[in-house]
Design an enzyme around this catalytic site. Structure first.
Site, PDB file in Angstrom:
ATOM      1  N   TYR A 276       0.613  -0.896   0.012  1.00  9.22           N
ATOM      2  CA  TYR A 276       0.552   0.325   0.185  1.00  9.22           C
ATOM      3  C   TYR A 276       0.993   0.955   0.153  1.00  9.22           C
ATOM      4  CZ  TYR A 276      -3.746  -3.050   1.121  1.00  9.22           C
ATOM      5  OH  TYR A 276      -5.133  -3.703   1.288  1.00  9.22           O
TER       6      TYR A 276
ATOM      7  N   TRP B 244     -13.094  -7.308   2.202  1.00 11.33           N
ATOM      8  CA  TRP B 244     -11.996  -6.046   1.963  1.00 11.33           C
ATOM      9  C   TRP B 244     -13.527  -5.239   1.067  1.00 11.33           C
ATOM     10  CZ3 TRP B 244     -11.364  -6.086  -3.295  1.00 11.33           C
ATOM     11  CH2 TRP B 244     -10.531  -7.052  -4.182  1.00 11.33           C
ATOM     12  N   SER B 245     -13.663  -4.209   0.863  1.00  9.36           N
ATOM     13  CA  SER B 245     -14.171  -3.281  -0.310  1.00  9.36           C
ATOM     14  C   SER B 245     -15.739  -3.489  -0.267  1.00  9.36           C
ATOM     15  CB  SER B 245     -13.881  -3.498  -1.632  1.00  9.36           C
ATOM     16  OG  SER B 245     -12.924  -3.174  -1.962  1.00  9.36           O
TER      17      SER B 245
ATOM     18  N   GLN C 292     -16.764  10.029   6.668  1.00  7.75           N
ATOM     19  CA  GLN C 292     -17.119   8.458   5.778  1.00  7.75           C
ATOM     20  C   GLN C 292     -17.360   8.033   7.100  1.00  7.75           C
ATOM     21  OE1 GLN C 292     -14.504   8.323   2.316  1.00  7.75           O
ATOM     22  NE2 GLN C 292     -15.691   9.804   1.185  1.00  7.75           N
TER      23      GLN C 292
ATOM     24  N   GLU D  72     -20.338   7.832   9.604  1.00  6.36           N
ATOM     25  CA  GLU D  72     -21.205   7.448   8.126  1.00  6.36           C
ATOM     26  C   GLU D  72     -21.449   5.822   8.678  1.00  6.36           C
ATOM     27  OE1 GLU D  72     -22.039   9.096   4.637  1.00  6.36           O
ATOM     28  OE2 GLU D  72     -23.514   7.332   3.675  1.00  6.36           O
TER      29      GLU D  72
HETATM   30  P1  NDP Z   1     -14.711   0.577   0.436  1.00  9.52           P
HETATM   31  O1  NDP Z   1     -15.299  -0.604  -0.064  1.00  9.52           O
HETATM   32  O2  NDP Z   1     -15.705   0.609   1.084  1.00  9.52           O
HETATM   33  O3  NDP Z   1     -14.321   1.808  -0.140  1.00  9.52           O
HETATM   34  C1  NDP Z   1     -14.265   2.709   0.598  1.00  9.52           C
HETATM   35  C2  NDP Z   1     -14.138   3.972  -0.568  1.00  9.52           C
HETATM   36  O4  NDP Z   1     -15.212   4.595  -0.342  1.00  9.52           O
HETATM   37  C3  NDP Z   1     -13.691   5.481   0.734  1.00  9.52           C
HETATM   38  O5  NDP Z   1     -12.234   5.281   0.723  1.00  9.52           O
HETATM   39  C4  NDP Z   1     -14.278   6.434  -0.303  1.00  9.52           C
HETATM   40  O6  NDP Z   1     -12.980   6.839  -1.133  1.00  9.52           O
HETATM   41  C5  NDP Z   1     -15.467   6.183  -0.496  1.00  9.52           C
HETATM   42  N1  NDP Z   1     -16.427   5.718   0.767  1.00  9.52           N
HETATM   43  C6  NDP Z   1     -16.712   5.418   1.996  1.00  9.52           C
HETATM   44  N2  NDP Z   1     -17.595   5.379   2.676  1.00  9.52           N
HETATM   45  C7  NDP Z   1     -18.668   5.947   2.305  1.00  9.52           C
HETATM   46  C8  NDP Z   1     -19.274   7.512   2.119  1.00  9.52           C
HETATM   47  N3  NDP Z   1     -20.076   7.044   3.199  1.00  9.52           N
HETATM   48  N4  NDP Z   1     -19.983   8.550   1.123  1.00  9.52           N
HETATM   49  C9  NDP Z   1     -19.063   8.672   0.206  1.00  9.52           C
HETATM   50  N5  NDP Z   1     -18.087   7.798  -0.068  1.00  9.52           N
HETATM   51  C10 NDP Z   1     -18.178   6.465   0.666  1.00  9.52           C
HETATM   52  O7  NDP Z   1     -13.468  -0.289   1.095  1.00  9.52           O
HETATM   53  P2  NDP Z   1     -11.490  -0.324   0.284  1.00  9.52           P
HETATM   54  O8  NDP Z   1     -12.255  -0.925  -0.896  1.00  9.52           O
HETATM   55  O9  NDP Z   1     -11.493   0.807   0.951  1.00  9.52           O
HETATM   56  O10 NDP Z   1     -11.787  -1.824   1.184  1.00  9.52           O
HETATM   57  C11 NDP Z   1     -10.855  -1.451   2.526  1.00  9.52           C
HETATM   58  C12 NDP Z   1     -10.018  -1.955   2.873  1.00  9.52           C
HETATM   59  O11 NDP Z   1     -10.464  -3.823   2.569  1.00  9.52           O
HETATM   60  C13 NDP Z   1      -8.770  -1.151   2.532  1.00  9.52           C
HETATM   61  O12 NDP Z   1      -8.720  -0.391   2.797  1.00  9.52           O
HETATM   62  C14 NDP Z   1      -7.640  -2.451   2.504  1.00  9.52           C
HETATM   63  O13 NDP Z   1      -7.120  -2.602   3.947  1.00  9.52           O
HETATM   64  C15 NDP Z   1      -8.579  -3.776   2.696  1.00  9.52           C
HETATM   65  N6  NDP Z   1      -7.883  -4.533   0.653  1.00  9.52           N
HETATM   66  C16 NDP Z   1      -8.108  -5.565   1.262  1.00  9.52           C
HETATM   67  C17 NDP Z   1      -7.496  -6.338  -0.622  1.00  9.52           C
HETATM   68  C18 NDP Z   1      -7.122  -7.392  -0.935  1.00  9.52           C
HETATM   69  O14 NDP Z   1      -5.999  -7.559  -1.609  1.00  9.52           O
HETATM   70  N7  NDP Z   1      -6.957  -8.108   1.413  1.00  9.52           N
HETATM   71  C19 NDP Z   1      -8.301  -5.509  -1.633  1.00  9.52           C
HETATM   72  C20 NDP Z   1      -8.494  -4.154  -1.414  1.00  9.52           C
HETATM   73  C21 NDP Z   1      -8.812  -3.738   0.094  1.00  9.52           C
HETATM   74  P3  NDP Z   1     -13.356   8.141  -1.885  1.00  9.52           P
HETATM   75  O15 NDP Z   1     -13.621   9.041  -1.131  1.00  9.52           O
HETATM   76  O16 NDP Z   1     -12.041   8.740  -2.723  1.00  9.52           O
HETATM   77  O17 NDP Z   1     -14.368   8.073  -3.193  1.00  9.52           O
END
Ligand code: NDP
Length: 331
Positions: A56, A217-218, A300, A303
């Site tokens: 990361y 995740w995600s 975020q 929320e």
């Molecule tokens: P999400 O699918 O929840 O996406 C998070 C993103 O969505 C935020 O960074 C923001 O992006 C947007 N967001 C989140 N909440 C809100 C809200 N309430 N209102 C509006 N926009 C919002 O999770 P991630 O994809 O970030 O994954 C979470 C964690 O999982 C990662 O941090 C990592 O630790 C792990 N992960 C692990 C992987 C693996 O291969 N093992 C792969 C991917 C993630 P923005 O504001 O920029 O639009």
């Protein structure tokens, strides 16, 4: 709403049902003080698990988390930190790849990588270490031995996998069992309303057979499940970032955005946001130990942690309405 804690699979370790991850956000969208503030807010809400990976922001995400932990000075029993290894740090170029430190789970890379992460995180040990992807070119036995040895050295406590197939996970478990080595305890798969089959079907036998736990995740499909991509990618959102342009098509997909609108109707009836509904849906699945949240802003995170209050509202009727929308579109 008070935080809920679940055991990480069959292990004795308890993790908060919602945890905080750093992919994309730490370093690229949030600076050192923002990271500290966000981790503190998460901890105040009962979050005890913070997810990270070597790759990361090419090491900068671990550095920022390490700095924040050093300043926050929490009791070491009050937090669980993870890292993950596979792609390698400073892994060379396409012409001159650092062959033994790139896209691998060989023993040499893993033993060196964990030392680098410990330094960046400023920790004596990492609670959870993951093999970030499977490596078809290294015998699983070699990787299992390396993870076991890292734990024996006291550099990590538990190990697991991320996005391994059920067969690969079972092979690792069987090898560990045969040689009395530390077994893989958890898997980190993608899991959300549009991505379900691995967690719900492929891994189904592993939960009871080996006590597999999940840190998923995600949960918002990178933000798609907030509804913000209905009219294109808003400026400053992940969908507008060049560095993760591979996500764009999925975020702008018309069918998925139409489905999000239908989830929004359900959310309105329950008096919550569609993001909170989507997060509660992931947390509701009993095999999930922890839902890793991502947030680029404190608002975020606040929320999203509100999803805890939505969990009791997921009645069988609500769940079947959601299933009817999700199932036809979910991978
Ligand atoms: P999400 O699918 O929840 O996406 C998070 C993103 O969505 C935020 O960074 C923001 O992006 C947007 N967001 C989140 N909440 C809100 C809200 N309430 N209102 C509006 N926009 C919002 O999770 P991630 O994809 O970030 O994954 C979470 C964690 O999982 C990662 O941090 C990592 O630790 C792990 N992960 C692990 C992987 C693996 O291969 N093992 C792969 C991917 C993630 P923005 O504001 O920029 O639009």
């Amino acid at each position: 709403t008070p935080m809920i804690y679940r055991h990480l699979g069959r292990s004795g370790l308890q993790v908060s049902l919602f945890s905080l991850g750093s992919w994309v956000t730490f370093h690229n969208q949030i600076d050192a003080s923002g990271v500290r503030e966000m981790m503190a807010a998460a901890r105040d809400a009962g979050v005890n698990f913070f997810d990270n990976a070597e790759v990361y922001a090419n090491g900068q995400s671990e550095r920022l988390m390490g700095e924040a932990l050093a300043q926050l000075k929490w009791h070491r029993l009050d937090y669980v930190v993870s890292s993950k290894f596979f792609w390698g740090l400073d892994a060379g170029t396409a012409e001159k790849p650092r062959i033994n430190g790139r896209n691998t789970l060989n023993r040499k890379y893993l033993m060196q990588a964990v030392d680098g992460s410990l330094q960046r995180l400023k920790l004596d040990f990492i609670d959870l270490i993951y093999c970030h992807r499977p490596d078809p070119h290294t015998p699983i036995e070699e990787t299992v031995w390396a993870m076991h040895n890292i734990i024996e050295q006291g550099k990590a406590l538990y190990w697991g996998t991320s996005e391994w197939s059920a067969d690969e996970i079972r092979a690792a478990y069987d090898i560990a069992q045969q040689h009395h080595l530390h077994k893989p305890v958890m898997e980190q798969p993608q899991y959300h309303l549009f991505h379900r089959s691995r967690v719900e079907r492929e891994y189904a036998r592993l939960y009871d057979d080996m006590g597999l736990g999940l840190t998923t995740w995600s949960p918002l499909a990178s933000g798609l499940l907030t509804g913000k991509y209905r009219h294109g990618a808003p400026a400053g959102s992940r969908g507008a970032m060049q560095s993760v342009s591979f996500l764009r098509d999925g975020l702008l997909d018309a069918d998925r955005n139409a489905a999000v609108q239908r989830f929004e109707t359900i959310a309105q009836q329950l008096g919550c946001s569609v993001a909170q509904l989507a997060l509660a849906w992931v947390a509701h699945y009993p095999r999930v130990s922890s839902v890793i949240l991502g947030a680029s802003k404190l608002s975020q995170l606040e929320e999203n942690l509100g999803a805890l209050g939505v969990l009791p509202k997921l009645t069988p009727e609500v769940l079947s309405q959601m299933d009817a929308i999700s199932a036809p579109l979910a991978a």
